[in-house]
Design a protein around this motif. Structure first.
Motif, PDB file in Angstrom:
ATOM      1  N   ILE A   1       0.836  -1.204   0.000  1.00  0.00           N
ATOM      2  CA  ILE A   1       0.000   0.000   0.000  1.00  0.00           C
ATOM      3  C   ILE A   1       0.871   1.254   0.000  1.00  0.00           C
ATOM      4  CG2 ILE A   1      -1.675   1.325   1.362  1.00  0.00           C
ATOM      5  CD1 ILE A   1      -2.864  -1.480   2.153  1.00  0.00           C
ATOM      6  N   ALA A   2       1.948   1.246   0.767  1.00  0.00           N
ATOM      7  CA  ALA A   2       2.855   2.408   0.774  1.00  0.00           C
ATOM      8  C   ALA A   2       3.454   2.634  -0.610  1.00  0.00           C
ATOM      9  CB  ALA A   2       3.961   2.215   1.813  1.00  0.00           C
ATOM     10  N   GLY A   3       3.828   1.561  -1.287  1.00  0.00           N
ATOM     11  CA  GLY A   3       4.353   1.677  -2.641  1.00  0.00           C
ATOM     12  C   GLY A   3       3.328   2.260  -3.596  1.00  0.00           C
ATOM     13  N   LEU A   4       2.095   1.783  -3.487  1.00  0.00           N
ATOM     14  CA  LEU A   4       1.036   2.315  -4.350  1.00  0.00           C
ATOM     15  C   LEU A   4       0.755   3.784  -4.048  1.00  0.00           C
ATOM     16  CD1 LEU A   4      -1.442  -0.700  -4.497  1.00  0.00           C
ATOM     17  CD2 LEU A   4      -0.029   0.209  -6.347  1.00  0.00           C
ATOM     18  N   ILE A   5       0.813   4.158  -2.788  1.00  0.00           N
ATOM     19  CA  ILE A   5       0.592   5.562  -2.430  1.00  0.00           C
ATOM     20  C   ILE A   5       1.693   6.444  -3.010  1.00  0.00           C
ATOM     21  CG2 ILE A   5       0.608   7.193  -0.486  1.00  0.00           C
ATOM     22  CD1 ILE A   5      -0.958   5.029   1.099  1.00  0.00           C
ATOM     23  N   LEU A   6       2.947   6.009  -2.903  1.00  0.00           N
ATOM     24  CA  LEU A   6       4.046   6.776  -3.502  1.00  0.00           C
ATOM     25  C   LEU A   6       3.862   6.907  -5.010  1.00  0.00           C
ATOM     26  CD1 LEU A   6       7.164   5.375  -1.622  1.00  0.00           C
ATOM     27  CD2 LEU A   6       6.192   7.670  -1.422  1.00  0.00           C
ATOM     28  N   LEU A   7       3.526   5.810  -5.634  1.00  0.00           N
ATOM     29  CA  LEU A   7       3.324   5.799  -7.081  1.00  0.00           C
ATOM     30  C   LEU A   7       2.162   6.709  -7.480  1.00  0.00           C
ATOM     31  CD1 LEU A   7       4.027   4.560  -9.840  1.00  0.00           C
ATOM     32  CD2 LEU A   7       2.609   2.622  -9.239  1.00  0.00           C
ATOM     33  N   LEU A   8       1.027   6.571  -6.802  1.00  0.00           N
ATOM     34  CA  LEU A   8      -0.132   7.393  -7.135  1.00  0.00           C
ATOM     35  C   LEU A   8       0.099   8.863  -6.819  1.00  0.00           C
ATOM     36  CD1 LEU A   8      -3.110   5.104  -6.053  1.00  0.00           C
ATOM     37  CD2 LEU A   8      -2.426   5.726  -8.366  1.00  0.00           C
ATOM     38  N   ALA A   9       0.852   9.159  -5.770  1.00  0.00           N
ATOM     39  CA  ALA A   9       1.143  10.557  -5.449  1.00  0.00           C
ATOM     40  C   ALA A   9       1.956  11.201  -6.570  1.00  0.00           C
ATOM     41  CB  ALA A   9       1.896  10.651  -4.125  1.00  0.00           C
ATOM     42  N   ALA A  10       2.956  10.488  -7.058  1.00  0.00           N
ATOM     43  CA  ALA A  10       3.780  11.019  -8.143  1.00  0.00           C
ATOM     44  C   ALA A  10       2.961  11.188  -9.420  1.00  0.00           C
ATOM     45  CB  ALA A  10       4.973  10.094  -8.398  1.00  0.00           C
ATOM     46  N   VAL A  11       2.156  10.201  -9.745  1.00  0.00           N
ATOM     47  CA  VAL A  11       1.304  10.273 -10.932  1.00  0.00           C
ATOM     48  C   VAL A  11       0.329  11.434 -10.803  1.00  0.00           C
ATOM     49  CG1 VAL A  11      -0.578   9.073 -12.117  1.00  0.00           C
ATOM     50  CG2 VAL A  11       1.526   7.847 -11.572  1.00  0.00           C
ATOM     51  N   LEU A  12      -0.238  11.595  -9.626  1.00  0.00           N
ATOM     52  CA  LEU A  12      -1.180  12.694  -9.399  1.00  0.00           C
ATOM     53  C   LEU A  12      -0.509  14.045  -9.609  1.00  0.00           C
ATOM     54  CD1 LEU A  12      -4.093  13.314  -8.527  1.00  0.00           C
ATOM     55  CD2 LEU A  12      -3.279  13.372  -6.180  1.00  0.00           C
ATOM     56  N   LEU A  13       0.699  14.216  -9.087  1.00  0.00           N
ATOM     57  CA  LEU A  13       1.427  15.471  -9.286  1.00  0.00           C
ATOM     58  C   LEU A  13       1.654  15.758 -10.772  1.00  0.00           C
ATOM     59  CD1 LEU A  13       4.129  15.287  -6.482  1.00  0.00           C
ATOM     60  CD2 LEU A  13       2.223  16.898  -6.618  1.00  0.00           C
ATOM     61  N   ILE A  14       2.133  14.760 -11.482  1.00  0.00           N
ATOM     62  CA  ILE A  14       2.427  14.933 -12.911  1.00  0.00           C
ATOM     63  C   ILE A  14       1.159  15.203 -13.704  1.00  0.00           C
ATOM     64  CG2 ILE A  14       3.269  13.760 -14.988  1.00  0.00           C
ATOM     65  CD1 ILE A  14       5.187  12.211 -13.035  1.00  0.00           C
ATOM     66  N   ASP A  15       0.139  14.386 -13.477  1.00  0.00           N
ATOM     67  CA  ASP A  15      -1.072  14.507 -14.282  1.00  0.00           C
ATOM     68  C   ASP A  15      -1.865  15.769 -13.942  1.00  0.00           C
ATOM     69  OD1 ASP A  15      -0.294  12.251 -15.578  1.00  0.00           O
ATOM     70  OD2 ASP A  15      -1.745  10.923 -14.636  1.00  0.00           O
ATOM     71  N   LEU A  16      -1.868  16.166 -12.682  1.00  0.00           N
ATOM     72  CA  LEU A  16      -2.526  17.428 -12.347  1.00  0.00           C
ATOM     73  C   LEU A  16      -1.804  18.607 -12.991  1.00  0.00           C
ATOM     74  CD1 LEU A  16      -3.626  17.036  -8.616  1.00  0.00           C
ATOM     75  CD2 LEU A  16      -5.082  17.115 -10.652  1.00  0.00           C
ATOM     76  N   ARG A  17      -0.475  18.536 -13.066  1.00  0.00           N
ATOM     77  CA  ARG A  17       0.265  19.605 -13.735  1.00  0.00           C
ATOM     78  C   ARG A  17      -0.077  19.639 -15.226  1.00  0.00           C
ATOM     79  NH1 ARG A  17       1.138  23.216 -16.007  1.00  0.00           N
ATOM     80  NH2 ARG A  17       3.020  24.424 -16.313  1.00  0.00           N
ATOM     81  N   LEU A  18      -0.186  18.464 -15.841  1.00  0.00           N
ATOM     82  CA  LEU A  18      -0.576  18.413 -17.253  1.00  0.00           C
ATOM     83  C   LEU A  18      -1.992  18.946 -17.465  1.00  0.00           C
ATOM     84  CD1 LEU A  18       0.903  14.982 -18.387  1.00  0.00           C
ATOM     85  CD2 LEU A  18       1.681  17.263 -19.058  1.00  0.00           C
ATOM     86  N   LEU A  19      -2.841  18.776 -16.449  1.00  0.00           N
ATOM     87  CA  LEU A  19      -4.201  19.305 -16.528  1.00  0.00           C
ATOM     88  C   LEU A  19      -4.264  20.795 -16.197  1.00  0.00           C
ATOM     89  CD1 LEU A  19      -6.126  16.360 -14.855  1.00  0.00           C
ATOM     90  CD2 LEU A  19      -6.388  17.144 -17.209  1.00  0.00           C
ATOM     91  N   GLY A  20      -3.125  21.368 -15.802  1.00  0.00           N
ATOM     92  CA  GLY A  20      -3.082  22.781 -15.459  1.00  0.00           C
ATOM     93  C   GLY A  20      -3.701  23.087 -14.114  1.00  0.00           C
ATOM     94  N   GLN A  21      -3.750  22.082 -13.235  1.00  0.00           N
ATOM     95  CA  GLN A  21      -4.425  22.239 -11.948  1.00  0.00           C
ATOM     96  C   GLN A  21      -3.488  22.346 -10.750  1.00  0.00           C
ATOM     97  OE1 GLN A  21      -7.745  22.763 -11.671  1.00  0.00           O
ATOM     98  NE2 GLN A  21      -7.599  22.824 -13.899  1.00  0.00           N
TER      99      GLN A  21
END
Length: 155
Positions: free
Chosen positions: A34-54
């Motif tokens: 779960i910790a690994g998935l949280i790290l992975l999803l946190a990084a993806v969220l940062l990148i994808d939110l930036r691509l969304l301009g959010q």
């Protein structure tokens, strides 16, 4: 009905070592997963939110991608290694679980494009075409992976 290979995996020495160990070993593997998935999803969220301009408007998508790269690789390593160990110890149970199959299919669908985006942005290239559509669909699939993973325990 699980294939013979799943029975063989579950009957291996490694599987017996894990399944016959103290219950905290299994719980620890779940926590690491779960910790690994949280790290992975946190990084993806940062990148994808930036691509969304959010978010993180002062940084370019490339800067966000480079900063998040370590989280992606650490999260992926933790999630995959602990996931494999949990799978081996109960391969037949997981193989017969439809939520597990959905999780693996979603991961197989989203991981290659996400790593491609990460590599492309990390190299300083322009964001992919249609960055908002790519980011939005990737986030949807990533969170579907998390939901399918959670469903494994209930099916």
């Amino acid at each position: 009905m699980a294939a013979p290979i799943f029975h063989a995996l579950q009957d291996s020495a490694l599987a017996h070592l894990i399944s016959k160990s103290h219950y905290l070993v299994g719980a620890g593997l779940q926590v690491v997963h779960i910790a690994g998935l949280i790290l992975l999803l946190a990084a993806v969220l940062l990148i994808d939110l930036r691509l969304l301009g959010q978010g993180l408007q002062r940084q370019t998508p490339q800067q966000v991608s480079r900063a998040a790269a370590g989280l992606i690789w650490i999260g992926l390593a933790l999630a995959l290694s602990s996931g494999v160990l949990m799978f081996v110890s109960a391969a037949v149970k997981y193989a017969d679980n439809p939520a597990f199959a959905v999780k693996l299919l979603l991961l197989a669908a989203v991981l290659p494009p996400q790593l491609w985006i990460q590599r492309r942005l990390g190299a300083g290239s322009k964001p992919p075409p249609f960055p908002r559509a790519v980011a939005a669909s990737a986030l949807l699939v990533w969170f579907s992976v998390a939901v399918a993973g959670r469903a494994i325990g209930f099916i």
